[in-house]
Design an enzyme around this catalytic site. Sequence first.
Site, mmCIF file in Angstrom:
data_model
loop_
_atom_site.group_PDB
_atom_site.id
_atom_site.type_symbol
_atom_site.label_atom_id
_atom_site.label_comp_id
_atom_site.label_asym_id
_atom_site.label_seq_id
_atom_site.Cartn_x
_atom_site.Cartn_y
_atom_site.Cartn_z
ATOM 1 N N CYS A 2 20.194 41.546 15.144
ATOM 2 C CA CYS A 2 18.949 42.291 15.334
ATOM 3 C C CYS A 2 18.421 42.796 14.004
ATOM 4 C CB CYS A 2 19.232 43.458 16.267
ATOM 5 S SG CYS A 2 18.031 44.750 16.194
ATOM 6 N N ALA A 34 9.114 50.208 21.179
ATOM 7 C CA ALA A 34 8.314 51.422 21.388
ATOM 8 C C ALA A 34 6.819 51.129 21.428
ATOM 9 C CB ALA A 34 8.635 52.460 20.321
ATOM 10 N N GLN A 76 8.904 45.615 23.718
ATOM 11 C CA GLN A 76 9.539 46.730 24.405
ATOM 12 C C GLN A 76 8.452 47.684 24.888
ATOM 13 O OE1 GLN A 76 11.587 50.222 22.439
ATOM 14 N NE2 GLN A 76 13.390 49.027 23.015
ATOM 15 N N HIS A 154 12.010 50.368 28.033
ATOM 16 C CA HIS A 154 12.774 51.397 27.320
ATOM 17 C C HIS A 154 13.027 52.572 28.260
ATOM 18 C CE1 HIS A 154 14.583 53.739 24.329
ATOM 19 N NE2 HIS A 154 13.812 53.437 23.285
ATOM 20 N N HIS A 157 17.291 57.077 25.399
ATOM 21 C CA HIS A 157 16.999 57.973 24.270
ATOM 22 C C HIS A 157 16.119 59.173 24.612
ATOM 23 C CE1 HIS A 157 17.842 54.267 21.533
ATOM 24 N NE2 HIS A 157 18.901 54.696 22.204
ATOM 25 N N TYR A 159 13.504 59.341 26.549
ATOM 26 C CA TYR A 159 12.101 59.077 26.853
ATOM 27 C C TYR A 159 11.888 59.144 28.359
ATOM 28 C CZ TYR A 159 12.136 57.751 21.941
ATOM 29 O OH TYR A 159 12.291 57.772 20.569
ATOM 30 N N ARG A 207 16.680 48.805 28.597
ATOM 31 C CA ARG A 207 17.519 49.607 27.696
ATOM 32 C C ARG A 207 17.784 50.947 28.350
ATOM 33 N NH1 ARG A 207 17.347 51.026 21.254
ATOM 34 N NH2 ARG A 207 19.051 49.534 21.276
#
Length: 334
Positions: A2, A34, A76, A154, A157, A159, A207
């Site tokens: 990655c 993002a 994403q 996503h 984290h 979010y 994710r």
Amino acid sequence: MCMYSSQDGFATDWHLVHLGSRAVGGAALVLTEATAVVPEGRISPHDLGIWKEEHIDGLKRITKFITAQGSVPGIQLAHAGRKASHHRPWDGGAAILPKEENGWQTVAPSAIPFSDDNPVPHALSLQEIENVIDAFEAAARRSLEAGFKVIELHAAHGYLLHEFYSPLSNQRTDKYGGSFENRIRLLLEVTERVRKVWPGELPLIVRISATDWTEGGWTGEDSVALAKELKNRGVDLIDCSTGGNVPRASIPVGPGYQVPYAEQVKQQAGIPTAAVGMITEARQAEEIVASGQADMVLLARELLRDPYFPMHAALELGAEHQWAPQYERAKPRQ
């Protein structure tokens, strides 16, 4: 593998991944991270977005270039929730208040700020939640039109989607709060609506943060149960990160510290996984995949330190790969 980088004014994180699935034929995947599905879903005012039709043509230029290089373009889709409206990390990373220049009102499942120095978010109404689901579906449709071949949702984290499934940030008493089934409802509904417009032959990745690293929070066992539900809704792979939903979590950071969660979800949920987090060496990454702990390794910061990591790793591991024509003269010879 990655590659992760950020560009001033075009706040996109790039992943260069060898995705060993039949869906992309083993080609390299270049993934923009993002990408906000609504303006208020941006982490910062500089973030990439896909919330309106006007974004499509610009993104098409990117996907056409990626495809021309023999790689697969992915995107994403994200909503930052209560962690939105912040300055970029290199500008201090502080929250931008709604009345400040470039700031806006953040939203969340409950009116609980991420930290004491963050503003209180607006708790989403049922209609506003439906609007969020609509936004993810519309973003997926635009992604397809723009030429992307892989979507990653996503839900990690801290979010918005993570905020809903974690009991630390979700104190709702309606159908989106309380029980495990209610807290994962939004992510499942978003997944179903995205899969509705995203072709079945194209990969869909989610994710997650596999643990909150905090007592009373989300756990690895919860992640296994969630992964089973996502698998049943057409998700092809779970990207297993951790943390990010509460400050001051006790995280045992070290080489490969999140890999056990990728292995747990892979083995117990029966779905392919990706491992991330302080994976910095080629042989370390190779061992994770070869031993069956995960099906993919995503590298991020290591590729900021060494943008040519894939070339160096291939040489170290004795693997053949295609060099860009202008670099062929630098290719080591036997």
